[in-house]
Design a protein around this motif. Structure first.
Motif, mmCIF file in Angstrom:
data_model
loop_
_atom_site.group_PDB
_atom_site.id
_atom_site.type_symbol
_atom_site.label_atom_id
_atom_site.label_comp_id
_atom_site.label_asym_id
_atom_site.label_seq_id
_atom_site.Cartn_x
_atom_site.Cartn_y
_atom_site.Cartn_z
ATOM 1 N N UNK A 90 0.870 -1.177 0.000
ATOM 2 C CA UNK A 90 0.000 0.000 0.000
ATOM 3 C C UNK A 90 0.904 1.223 0.000
ATOM 4 N N UNK A 91 0.672 2.086 -0.962
ATOM 5 C CA UNK A 91 1.540 3.243 -1.104
ATOM 6 C C UNK A 91 0.712 4.518 -0.943
ATOM 7 N N UNK A 92 1.291 5.486 -0.235
ATOM 8 C CA UNK A 92 0.640 6.804 -0.133
ATOM 9 C C UNK A 92 1.673 7.863 -0.473
ATOM 10 N N UNK A 93 1.360 8.709 -1.426
ATOM 11 C CA UNK A 93 2.344 9.738 -1.793
ATOM 12 C C UNK A 93 2.469 10.767 -0.686
ATOM 13 N N UNK A 94 3.542 11.512 -0.774
ATOM 14 C CA UNK A 94 3.766 12.590 0.190
ATOM 15 C C UNK A 94 2.578 13.532 0.210
ATOM 16 N N UNK A 95 2.177 13.952 1.389
ATOM 17 C CA UNK A 95 1.099 14.933 1.483
ATOM 18 C C UNK A 95 -0.277 14.314 1.396
ATOM 19 N N UNK A 96 -0.339 12.999 1.242
ATOM 20 C CA UNK A 96 -1.641 12.348 1.158
ATOM 21 C C UNK A 96 -2.241 12.207 2.543
ATOM 22 N N UNK A 97 -3.574 12.313 2.654
ATOM 23 C CA UNK A 97 -4.210 12.126 3.968
ATOM 24 C C UNK A 97 -4.198 10.660 4.412
ATOM 25 N N UNK A 108 -9.350 2.321 5.506
ATOM 26 C CA UNK A 108 -10.745 2.138 5.907
ATOM 27 C C UNK A 108 -11.263 3.407 6.574
ATOM 28 N N UNK A 109 -10.446 3.990 7.440
ATOM 29 C CA UNK A 109 -10.865 5.227 8.117
ATOM 30 C C UNK A 109 -11.099 6.343 7.099
ATOM 31 N N UNK A 110 -10.182 6.429 6.201
ATOM 32 C CA UNK A 110 -10.274 7.503 5.207
ATOM 33 C C UNK A 110 -11.523 7.314 4.335
ATOM 34 N N UNK A 168 -3.831 10.421 -6.983
ATOM 35 C CA UNK A 168 -4.630 9.504 -6.177
ATOM 36 C C UNK A 168 -4.090 9.568 -4.752
ATOM 37 N N UNK A 169 -4.969 9.324 -3.784
ATOM 38 C CA UNK A 169 -4.494 9.413 -2.390
ATOM 39 C C UNK A 169 -3.529 8.281 -2.089
ATOM 40 N N UNK A 170 -3.620 7.221 -2.888
ATOM 41 C CA UNK A 170 -2.716 6.107 -2.675
ATOM 42 C C UNK A 170 -3.049 4.999 -3.631
ATOM 43 N N UNK A 171 -2.367 3.857 -3.466
ATOM 44 C CA UNK A 171 -2.663 2.773 -4.362
ATOM 45 C C UNK A 171 -2.048 1.488 -3.866
ATOM 46 N N UNK A 172 -2.555 0.388 -4.408
ATOM 47 C CA UNK A 172 -1.960 -0.908 -4.134
ATOM 48 C C UNK A 172 -1.071 -1.250 -5.318
ATOM 49 N N UNK A 173 0.229 -1.278 -5.053
ATOM 50 C CA UNK A 173 1.166 -1.458 -6.157
ATOM 51 C C UNK A 173 2.126 -2.592 -5.817
ATOM 52 N N UNK C 66 -2.363 17.982 -12.659
ATOM 53 C CA UNK C 66 -2.656 17.116 -11.519
ATOM 54 C C UNK C 66 -2.963 17.869 -10.243
ATOM 55 N N UNK C 67 -3.335 17.090 -9.206
ATOM 56 C CA UNK C 67 -3.746 17.659 -7.927
ATOM 57 C C UNK C 67 -2.625 18.476 -7.301
ATOM 58 N N UNK C 68 -1.361 18.095 -7.615
ATOM 59 C CA UNK C 68 -0.223 18.765 -6.997
ATOM 60 C C UNK C 68 0.130 20.082 -7.655
ATOM 61 N N UNK C 69 -0.267 20.227 -8.911
ATOM 62 C CA UNK C 69 0.226 21.384 -9.677
ATOM 63 C C UNK C 69 -0.622 22.611 -9.371
ATOM 64 N N UNK C 70 -0.007 23.786 -9.447
ATOM 65 C CA UNK C 70 -0.764 25.033 -9.227
ATOM 66 C C UNK C 70 -1.922 25.135 -10.218
ATOM 67 N N UNK C 71 -1.651 24.733 -11.469
ATOM 68 C CA UNK C 71 -2.685 24.801 -12.500
ATOM 69 C C UNK C 71 -3.872 23.932 -12.111
ATOM 70 N N UNK C 72 -3.558 22.698 -11.675
ATOM 71 C CA UNK C 72 -4.604 21.773 -11.274
ATOM 72 C C UNK C 72 -5.386 22.294 -10.092
ATOM 73 N N UNK C 73 -4.644 22.884 -9.124
ATOM 74 C CA UNK C 73 -5.309 23.405 -7.938
ATOM 75 C C UNK C 73 -6.211 24.588 -8.273
ATOM 76 N N UNK C 74 -5.704 25.445 -9.150
ATOM 77 C CA UNK C 74 -6.506 26.599 -9.571
ATOM 78 C C UNK C 74 -7.786 26.121 -10.247
#
Ligand SMILES: Nc1ncnc2c1ncn2[C@@H]1O[C@H](COP(=O)(O)OP(=O)(O)OP(=O)(O)O)[C@@H](O)[C@H]1O
Ligand SMILES: Nc1ncnc2c1ncn2[C@@H]1O[C@H](COP(=O)(O)OP(=O)(O)OP(=O)(O)O)[C@@H](O)[C@H]1O
Ligand SMILES: [Mg+2]
Ligand SMILES: [Mg+2]
Lengths: 239, 367, 222, 367, 222
Positions: A90-97, A108-110, A168-173, C66-74
């Motif tokens: 399970x992967x979550x990118x930086x800044x993901x909730x 599940x919580x999310x 995406x908030x995350x993924x199964x990779x 994308x969600x991360x880009x300023x353009x996407x956010x705008x």
């Protein structure tokens, strides 16, 4: 025309082996003095190409089904062997909730808080890793809730890209991908227990016209040196 | 009048040399006359704003269309010009009617179709409304172009050889139509033509162009009787042009009695109302000179006058004799031998004999 | 046969044309009529989306919007929807990917109009806008038609960009191309074949109709 | 001669009606004359193989170019025709020289450039070799088209209003060039024109066309003196055309003595060798009729003859009198009043008075 | 930077144009000049390669020319080489995939030549072939140029067909597009970026040069 390669490539491999197999091939060249050329691609496409005369001598698939098909068509020397089992993470990118854990509690919580916008997996229709991801989500009772948020990658790498780019908030990779160089900085991950899905057995076969080098490489892949590298890259290897 | 006068001044050394200046009042027709390649089309294009010479001032009444000194420049579609292009430039995707309707934007939408059909009838194309340009003959295309230019109801009408592709009969009728339109619309009209008949029938003023330079310009009557313009003579045939008034129509004898400053003239009959002022043209080579008044000839007109000038040109074996008849200049073209035989010299009294059929009576009115 | 995917494909094709033609006509005409510095560069840049592999182009678009880009956010802040994984996003991506097919043919169409026809239109008193609508556009129509045909056909077949930006959501971003590809990946050649054949028949019929109607309307050169 | 004769027969009811048949021998010039839209261009296109009427037979000497009965049809490029198109149809991507060189395929490669330059000089475009059509004026384009048609050295020359866009001075020179070329090349030449001067100066034969139908055709001299062709008169102005021989050049008096079947004529001098046979044209409206031989006039020619026909047309107030002078028909256009005054009737002996300058002497030779 | 792949790409682009332009000019001219039954169908069929997803097209080509097909076996018997997984095969596949870009613009180019110019050329005694070479082709050149630009750019970016038919063999069938895709799949965005940028720069420069040279040569309308 362009200069044809002097040494004909002979090995076709599933894309998820990109890092591990590159390392093994280098090691093989160092140990045995003969280089092999490895071409990566989608297992399905490679299977079709082999059917239609692609000049590969060894095929490392992402599952067991494709090698069996080739065997049934009489294109292989034998049924081949399972060289590794894939694992999911399970992967979550930086800044993901999303907070990651092997049991998907964070997910599940999310989901129940409605915080999941998009969640990436490989397409279960075509990719074994997708089927495994589906099984995991079903097992955790998340499948119905998350279904409408799923974005499907054509390959497991594409699913990972959906997540790493933050779309995406995350993924199964594939676990092997998460271990790839430079991947770690992009987020956090948790390895999913093998028991949560059908084993992702990956089979390889020697093709009928395989030459000496290919045959030797086939054997090498079953040896300790290769197994160690596979293990390092997140594959399960039978002892 | 001067409030809608067209005034033009164009100057540039290259690539197309231009050096000229003229004005044209409403109701006047300025014919630009010059050899092929002398810049006639370029002048019209400059007036329309399609070409921008180095130095240009173009004014239509109080409106400045171009002024290179101030940088003023009105784009072509804001200039109220109607243009007949030398090579027609019809819209290939539109029917004859569509082409004309395109220039009727100033009319209410509902009227355009009827007006376009009217104009097409005017140029004798009533049967060809729905044809596209490629389905028309050369002359038919040219007439569509003419109708389109008239449709605009412009403040200035520019015509580049508008009759070059039509036969003489249609040409005459079109000349008459244009002439009466010009009077009704009361706008300046600039006409480029190689055809002398166009000049005689339509022009009030003439501008002679040579390699972009105006070599002569002025009212038609003045220029046509200048014996020094041998260039003009070679190009168009010399003649005298003056105004006269219709005094009587004698249908029985088939004659038209005219009065002009130099006396009376008998021309062959035409359907023109008595009292009308018409233009008269007498080709110089059809005038016969006689020492005394003759008799027993088929001709009617023997005008007494005095030789006021003689001019001969080494390139031609003719001599042009200018005779003043009651203040009007009459030109006669004769051989050198005739000069000798009749002892013609300046101051000599002579008779100018003119056949009735030699007198061109030009009038837009046809009762 | 995946009818939903077919409908997404057709909507995407129509939408792409609806967005791209106006822009392509504007830019193509500009390139045809005006001379300006850097015109050559603009002409070359317009073909860039064609030079990149579709998946790569898709990846870059994903990053850009994308969600991360300023353009996407705008965009998200304004429209309340994000571009990736939505039909709107597909449309934008498809418009960018098809840009090269549209601009070049339209530019040639406008270039082919003789300058004396333009002059005559101006001298008929037509404003630039009327000139464009009544004279230039009808005369450049063959080029516009080519642009529309290429863009429509290519949108139906497009796959890499669409998959990358769209994420294969049924009913939203799964086009028939993706469905065919998926069936083929799943070694379901029969379904793939049926869908491919359907796509071809629809495309061929549409193109034939468009061409015929366009010729009937007499838009081509007189 | 007949071995390279052009013979043409075209018939179809629609869409463009055609019903005509003619032949044209090498060295002859057939002028097709008719109102705008009557089918002149269509005839030329049919000869060149660019248009295929319902029924068509076109033969160039022994070669069948078109025969709808047998299905024979030679494609245009296999017909040795030179064509001046009414709207020029120049190749826009080639220079003037390139346009002309395109038609020089029959010449060795090395000669073409020089030959093209020669032809461009012939049409007075020596300075415009490298210009593309769009950089040329209307008349210049037309001359390139002419040079291109001549370049082909064809078996048949077809010209559709080849001088419509050039000024009269250039036109005359071109007419002379064409006339002498025609004699040298010795090929049939078909000329479409609205201009009477073209007809007079170039044509040997005339075909009058109306809505696709040949209303009259034959040698020029015959047609021009037929008083019934009022249509022709309106279009071109009536006149007499006949051949004469140069007897003497009197440079001192500026006169040229001519002998014709009806006697002697004095025309104004031109540089033509004694002995040359020239064509003479006398416009009907410039001929004066007299009951007795006059004196003291500036004119030289008083030809005695007998009235052989009279024709008047209600549409015109003129009467055309046909006078036979030693076997040659001479036409004079006079008013009805003059008929009455001079008591003119068939059989009446009369004098025809003609000014020297009224006699058009047409010759391609200029010593 | 994978220079070998770049060279394969450029050779493939050049080769595709070399094969396709002559054919496209022949077919485009035919469609422009001749009226025949079924012309509309031919016009529509020409766009078919565009309507199919590239991988699917590639698959069908693979099957058609592959080791199992009679066509593939015949080719192998004659030439001694099989089409798939060889540069020759790539070239054939690329030519088919790019067909739509080539035919339509060229057809418009020929259609735009006024018929009186054709007539004049015939009356100058030019044979059909000379007419074509000296008059029609130069006048249709803007359309041909568009065709060449679109086909070249698209070949550089093509990926699905090439991968399927070519099989990603280094030095033979691995184009730069595939190399970029590979790097991207391996999350090596840096290398992918460098290669993509190189491809773009080369493409843009080539296109600018082509356009400039073509205009210099004065091939466009006088
Ligand atoms: N494609 C066409 N379809 C139908 N009618 C046509 C077509 N082309 C020409 N016509 C008509 O055929 C007639 C003859 O045309 P043609 O061009 O031969 O006339 P023309 O005698 O050369 O006239 P002009 O002196 O005006 O050039 C005209 O009335 C014209 O409108
Ligand atoms: N684009 C151009 N570049 C250079 N010279 C040009 C260009 N266009 C026209 N010319 C030249 O300018 C001169 C004037 O052209 P213009 O068309 O005004 O002549 P014109 O008097 O209308 O002649 P015509 O009676 O033959 O129509 C000609 O010698 C022509 O060759
Ligand atoms: Mg001009
Ligand atoms: Mg005509």
């Amino acid at each position: 025309g362009p200069v044809p390669a002097a040494a004909r490539p002979s090995v076709a491999a599933a894309a998820n082996l990109n890092f591990a197999l590159t390392e093994i091939a280098a090691q093989f060249a160092r140990d045995r003095g003969t280089p092999v050329e490895v071409v990566f691609g989608a297992s399905g496409a490679l299977t079709r190409q082999i059917h239609d005369g692609a000049p590969f001598e060894l095929f490392l698939a992402a599952d067991e089904e494709f090698p069996r098909q080739l065997a049934a068509a009489g294109l292989t020397r034998d049924d081949g062997v399972v060289y590794a089992t894939g694992r999911l993470a399970l992967f979550a990118p930086k800044g993901s909730p999303l907070t990651v854990d092997p049991q998907l509690d964070g997910l599940a919580r999310l989901v129940s808080s409605g915080g999941v916008t998009r969640f990436a997996i490989a397409n279960p229709e075509v990719a074994p890793y997708g089927q495994a991801a589906e099984a995991v989500l079903r097992k955790r009772g998340l499948w119905d809730a998350i279904r409408s948020q799923l974005v499907l990658g054509d390959t497991i790498a594409q699913a990972a890209q959906f997540a790493t780019t933050g779309n995406a908030v995350g993924g199964l990779v594939a676990y092997s991908l998460v271990l790839a160089p430079g991947f770690a900085e992009r987020g956090t991950y948790a390895v999913i227990p093998d028991a949560d899905h059908q084993p992702l057995r990956q089979r390889m076969v020697l093709l009928k016209h395989a030459g000496d080098t290919a045959t030797r490489f086939y054997a090498y892949l079953q040896g300790d040196a290769a197994r160690a590298i596979l293990r390092k890259h997140g594959y399960g290897v039978a002892n | 009048m001067a409030d809608r006068r067209l005034s033009v001044s164009l100057r540039q050394p290259s690539p197309i040399p231009l050096d000229l200046e003229f004005t044209c009042d409403p109701g006047d027709v300025l014919a630009i006359f010059g050899p092929s390649g002398s810049g006639k089309t370029t002048i019209l294009r400059s007036i329309a704003g399609l070409y921008r010479p180095g130095h240009a001032v173009v004014m239509s009444g109080p409106d400045t269309w171009s002024n290179t000194a101030t940088g003023a420049f009105a784009p072509p579609h804001q200039r109220a010009v109607g243009v007949v292009f030398q090579e027609y430039a019809l819209f290939p995707h539109l029917s004859a009617r569509g082409n004309v309707m395109t220039a009727l934007g100033h009319r209410p939408r509902g009227d355009r179709r009827a007006r376009a059909d009217e104009l097409l009838a005017l140029v004798h194309l009533a049967d060809h409304h729905d044809r596209r340009p490629r389905e028309l003959s050369g002359g038919e295309r040219q007439r569509v172009a003419l109708a389109r230019a008239l449709a605009r109801e412009p403040a200035v009408l520019l015509m580049d050889e508008p009759f070059a592709a039509v036969d003489r009969a249609v040409r005459r009728r079109l000349q008459d139509e244009i002439d009466s339109l010009r009077r009704t619309l009361d706008i300046p009209l600039v006409l480029v033509t190689h055809d002398f008949e166009d000049v005689v029938r339509l022009a009030t003023h003439l501008l002679l162009l040579d390699r972009g330079t105006a070599v002569a310009s002025g009212p038609l009557a003045n220029l046509m009787s200048r014996p020094d313009l041998t260039w003009l003579r070679e190009a168009v045939g010399l003649g005298s042009v003056f105004d006269a008034r219709v005094v009587r129509r004698d249908s029985e004898r088939g004659l038209l009695e005219l009065a002009f400053a130099g006396g009376a003239l008998l021309a062959s009959e035409r359907a023109i109302r008595v009292g009308t002022v018409v233009r008269v043209r007498i080709p110089a080579r059809e005038v016969i000179l006689a020492a005394r008044e003759p008799s027993g000839l088929s001709l009617h007109n023997a005008l007494a006058g005095t030789v006021s000038a003689l001019s001969s040109d080494p390139a031609f074996d003719h001599v042009v004799v200018q005779l003043t008849v009651g203040g009007v200049s009459l030109l006669a073209e004769v051989t050198r031998d005739a000069i000798a035989r009749l002892d013609i010299a300046v101051g000599r009294p002579l008779y100018a004999l003119v056949k009735s059929v030699s007198i061109d009576v030009i009038s837009s009115e046809t009762t | 046969m995946d009818w939903t995917a077919l409908s997404v494909s057709l909507w995407l094709g129509a939408g792409t044309i609806a967005i791209l033609l106006p822009f392509g006509i504007w830019l193509g005409r500009l390139l045809a009529v005006r001379q300006f510095r850097g015109k050559l560069v603009v002409e070359a840049l317009v073909t860039v989306p064609l030079v990149l592999p579709p998946t790569v182009l898709g990846f870059y678009l994903l990053v850009t919007f994308g969600a991360r880009s300023p353009l996407g956010q705008a965009f998200h802040a304004i429209v309340g929807q994000s571009l990736p994984f939505s039909f709107t996003g597909l449309l934008v991506a498809s418009a960018i990917a098809n840009l090269p097919f549209v601009v070049q043919p339209i530019q040639r169409g406008f270039e082919a109009i003789p300058s004396d026809i333009r002059d005559a239109a101006a001298c008929c008193g037509l404003s630039p806008w009327q000139r464009f609508a009544r004279i230039e556009l009808p005369l450049a129509w063959p080029g516009v038609l080519t642009a529309a045909i290429l863009a429509f056909a290519h949108t139906l077949g497009e796959f890499g960009v669409v998959l990358m930006v769209g994420g294969n959501l049924p009913g939203e971003t799964r086009t028939l191309s993706i469905a065919i590809y998926d069936r083929m990946q799943a070694f379901d050649d029969r379904s793939a074949g049926v869908m491919a054949a359907t796509l071809l028949v629809i495309a061929v019929v549409t193109l034939m109709l468009t061409t015929t109607l366009s010729r009937r309307a007499g838009f081509a050169r007189g």
